[in-house]
Design a protein around this motif. Structure first.
Motif, PDB file in Angstrom:
ATOM      1  N   GLN A  50       1.179   4.052  -2.971  1.00 52.73           N
ATOM      2  CA  GLN A  50       0.930   5.474  -2.782  1.00 52.73           C
ATOM      3  C   GLN A  50       2.112   6.314  -3.247  1.00 52.73           C
ATOM      4  OE1 GLN A  50      -0.312   5.470   1.430  1.00 52.73           O
ATOM      5  NE2 GLN A  50      -2.353   6.067   0.733  1.00 52.73           N
ATOM      6  N   TYR A  76       0.829  -1.199   0.000  1.00 51.37           N
ATOM      7  CA  TYR A  76       0.000   0.000   0.000  1.00 51.37           C
ATOM      8  C   TYR A  76       0.871   1.259   0.000  1.00 51.37           C
ATOM      9  CZ  TYR A  76      -4.024  -2.991   1.096  1.00 51.37           C
ATOM     10  OH  TYR A  76      -5.006  -3.941   1.056  1.00 51.37           O
ATOM     11  N   LYS A 127      -6.692   8.194  -1.641  1.00 55.63           N
ATOM     12  CA  LYS A 127      -6.106   9.093  -0.636  1.00 55.63           C
ATOM     13  C   LYS A 127      -5.021   9.956  -1.262  1.00 55.63           C
ATOM     14  CE  LYS A 127      -6.909   6.436   3.625  1.00 55.63           C
ATOM     15  NZ  LYS A 127      -6.251   5.644   4.699  1.00 55.63           N
ATOM     16  N   MET A 128      -4.165   9.349  -2.074  1.00 59.48           N
ATOM     17  CA  MET A 128      -3.061  10.103  -2.658  1.00 59.48           C
ATOM     18  C   MET A 128      -3.562  11.086  -3.716  1.00 59.48           C
ATOM     19  SD  MET A 128      -0.013  10.538  -1.964  1.00 59.48           S
ATOM     20  CE  MET A 128      -0.027   9.203  -0.775  1.00 59.48           C
ATOM     21  N   TYR A 159       1.673   9.049  -6.162  1.00 58.54           N
ATOM     22  CA  TYR A 159       2.073  10.434  -5.884  1.00 58.54           C
ATOM     23  C   TYR A 159       3.079  10.928  -6.923  1.00 58.54           C
ATOM     24  CZ  TYR A 159       4.093  14.484  -3.586  1.00 58.54           C
ATOM     25  OH  TYR A 159       4.555  15.745  -3.320  1.00 58.54           O
ATOM     26  N   ALA A 168      -6.083   3.329  -1.016  1.00 57.43           N
ATOM     27  CA  ALA A 168      -4.729   3.901  -1.002  1.00 57.43           C
ATOM     28  C   ALA A 168      -4.546   4.877  -2.160  1.00 57.43           C
ATOM     29  CB  ALA A 168      -3.687   2.781  -1.084  1.00 57.43           C
ATOM     30  N   ALA A 169      -5.009   4.503  -3.343  1.00 58.90           N
ATOM     31  CA  ALA A 169      -4.870   5.378  -4.510  1.00 58.90           C
ATOM     32  C   ALA A 169      -5.701   6.646  -4.362  1.00 58.90           C
ATOM     33  CB  ALA A 169      -5.277   4.624  -5.777  1.00 58.90           C
TER      34      ALA A 169
END
Length: 611
Positions: free
Chosen positions: A449, A445, A487-488, A453, A484-485
């Motif tokens: 990220q 994860y 959030k970034m 990013y 996870a994706a």
């Protein structure tokens, strides 16, 4: 600054190869000449008389280089090698991936599969090909697998109580893993598959025609349309025809097909007196290229690496430099003739293939139509996924989809991979690889990220390599990867639909996962199931390849560079000579000393290290 006028004066009056370059130093054209002085000067004299292609090229020439040769034949060979190496913009180019695909029937397995491969091995399996059209190979594999409900997974042994995959439930696989499939019946289907690949297409076409008619009579029009499309595909990808000639001759027939948009070469092969094969090659060329130019360039590039060129090649128009081409093609010690037959059986054969070419043009159009229909179906599926993710998709002919995956060995040499699809097409030039820098240990994860990013930060910074945004992101994984994706992306101020491609306990694609935890099963959506599976396989392959390359590079460094007296230069020399570390381990002191710069003392150090 390069002075073209001054350098034209220095050109020698001898055979050679010249390379025109643009202002960035890139080679844009490679040509050969009997006299470099006369030929290169022609480009910069009376340009008004040149065709549009030459005028456009000359306007971009900032400098040129040349290589002198002893003979015109030597220049021709060098020209072919340089064209293949640099693929210049203004040369006629054979669009070639260098390794043609084959169809493999895994007869070494108890229940064989039909798969595409580019490697031929002595492994007990049956190989058919090579084929020039990778798309056609994919169609053949998909068609045969679906018609005969063949096994698709690579597994050979199945544990008791093994659960069948989605292919079984959507009735595209018999379910060998259930243990209830009769092998004799299965092998009868494999025999039919191999008969078809060997050229016996009529039984399969007849069987499909019967099914189509029966479905039509039962007013099952969607089913009938499916069988109709199968028949069209078979005709579109058919490689085998049968025409008998007197004698036992081998020859090839090379015909150009040219319209306003595309150029092709159609190659018919005659072996043992029978017209037994046909392949189509797309040619990258300017619209003003002459048909004879297409044929000449094809002969040089296609047969350039062949050890056994057929003794006769039939064309429909006299080629410029025919004698030189014949000498080039026959340079391995046997005579090759390029013929334009005027009468007799060769003329009849040429006429027959010309007529076939006319029909084949219609087939190419039909193939294009089928591909368009498939593209539209995928576009509709992706648009629906975007809507179900809570977004309003723009109307497009093909949506851009990015996918990401992480690969490592217990957290070591961790890398990330990004692949890009536009509809059904893989956009390989936009693939990207990432070496994970900030995450230690097996944290997928966190690694994911970091990759997300870095990719979208480059977009925000205006990096031309990352300037295109995807319409949707299909993550290889489930809710964890999607979260996870997302959030970034939020950190970067971007709002892009993200969905996951989840797998079951047997590592097979089963569903699409949304950010809110919803899942949609792919059991009832076979088109989306195949599309998601293709994306997953591609991103996984790309990530694994990069990880393997990195791991091997580090392994080579850690082994050879630890030997006293072996630095980078000697390490590379050893690998060039022996190919593998294993071969170096097995080599004797005397064999090691055959490598340049490896002395007896260093050779003994190597033997002692591996002992």
């Amino acid at each position: 600054m390069f002075d073209i006028k001054e350098n034209l004066k220095k050109l020698p009056d001898c055979p050679g190869v010249y390379m025109h370059k643009d202002k960035l130093g890139q080679i844009i054209y490679v040509g050969k000449a009997i006299s470099l002085r006369n030929r290169v000067r022609q480009y910069f004299q009376s340009t008004a008389q040149n065709n549009p292609k030459v005028r456009a090229m000359v306007s971009h020439i900032a400098e040129f280089e040349y290589i002198t040769c002893s003979t015109e034949m030597e220049a021709l060979i060098l020209e072919c090698n340089l064209i293949k190496k640099y693929a210049p913009k203004y040369n006629v180019l054979l669009r070639d991936d260098k390794t043609y695909p084959y169809i493999m029937v895994t007869t070494s397995e108890e229940f064989p599969r039909v798969v595409k491969t580019r490697l031929v091995s002595k492994d007990g399996n049956k190989y058919f090909g090579p084929y020039s059209d990778a798309g056609a190979v994919n169609q053949i594999v998909e068609l045969l697998t679906e018609i005969y409900s063949l096994k698709q997974c690579s597994a050979v042994n199945f544990s008791q109580g093994h659960r069948p995959c989605l292919n079984y439930h959507i009735q595209t696989c018999r379910g060998v893993c259930t243990g209830k499939v009769d092998r004799d019946e299965y092998m009868a289907s494999i025999d039919k598959v191999m008969a078809f690949l060997g050229g016996e297409e009529k039984p399969l076409v007849k069987a499909l025609t019967d099914k189509m008619q029966k479905a039509s009579e039962n007013m099952e029009f969607e089913e009938a349309a499916k069988y109709r499309d199968y028949i069209v595909s078979i005709k579109a990808i058919s490689e085998k025809q049968r025409v008998t000639m007197a004698g036992d001759k081998d020859m090839d027939i090379v015909l150009p097909v040219k319209d306003e948009r595309n150029s092709f070469i159609v190659l018919f092969t005659v072996r043992g007196g029978k017209l037994s094969g046909r392949e189509t090659f797309q040619i990258q060329s300017d619209s003003s290229a002459e048909r004879t130019e297409l044929v000449s360039e094809f002969l040089k590039q296609y047969y350039g690496n062949w050890a056994n060129v057929p003794p006769e090649i039939i064309v429909e128009e006299e080629l410029p430099e025919k004698e030189l081409l014949e000498e080039y093609l026959g340079r391995n010690g046997h005579k090759v003739r390029i013929l334009v037959p005027q009468k007799g059986e060769k003329k009849a054969l040429l006429t027959l293939t010309q007529n076939d070419r006319m029909e084949m043009v219609k087939t190419l159009d039909q193939k294009a139509k089928l591909q368009t229909e498939k593209q539209e179906a995928i576009c509709s599926e992706v648009a629906q996924i975007i809507r179900e993710a809570g977004y309003r998709p723009e109307e497009k002919k093909a949506y851009r989809v990015e996918s990401y995956d992480i690969s490592n060995t217990n957290g070591v040499d961790s890398v990330g991979a990004m692949v890009v699809f536009e509809g059904t097409r893989k956009i390989r030039k936009d693939y990207r690889r990432f070496k994970i820098k900030t995450i230690e240990g097996p944290d997928d994860y966190g690694s994911l990220q970091e990759m997300i990013y870095r990719r979208f930060r480059r977009y925000k910074e205006g990096d031309p390599s990352f300037v295109k945004l995807p319409d949707a992101i299909f993550m290889d994984g489930g809710l964890g990867q999607v979260t996870a994706a997302r959030k970034m992306l939020k950190v970067l101020g971007l709002d892009i639909p993200v969905v996951g491609m989840a797998k079951d306990d047997s590592h097979r694609t089963k569903s699409i996962v949304f950010e809110d935890g919803r899942e949609i099963s792919l059991r009832e959506r076979p088109m989306l199931f195949k599309y998601a599976g293709t994306i997953q396989e591609e991103v996984h392959r790309f990530a694994i390849e990069y990880h393997r390359t990195l791991r091997n590079r580090n392994a080579i460094h850690s082994v050879l560079d630890n030997i006293q007296g072996v630095g980078p230069a000697r390490r590379n020399a050893l690998l060039k000579h022996f190919d593998t570390i294993e071969a170096i381990k097995k080599a004797s002191v005397e064999e090691l000393m055959e490598v340049p710069s490896i002395t007896e003392s260093i050779a003994r150090n190597i033997k002692e290290y591996f002992s």
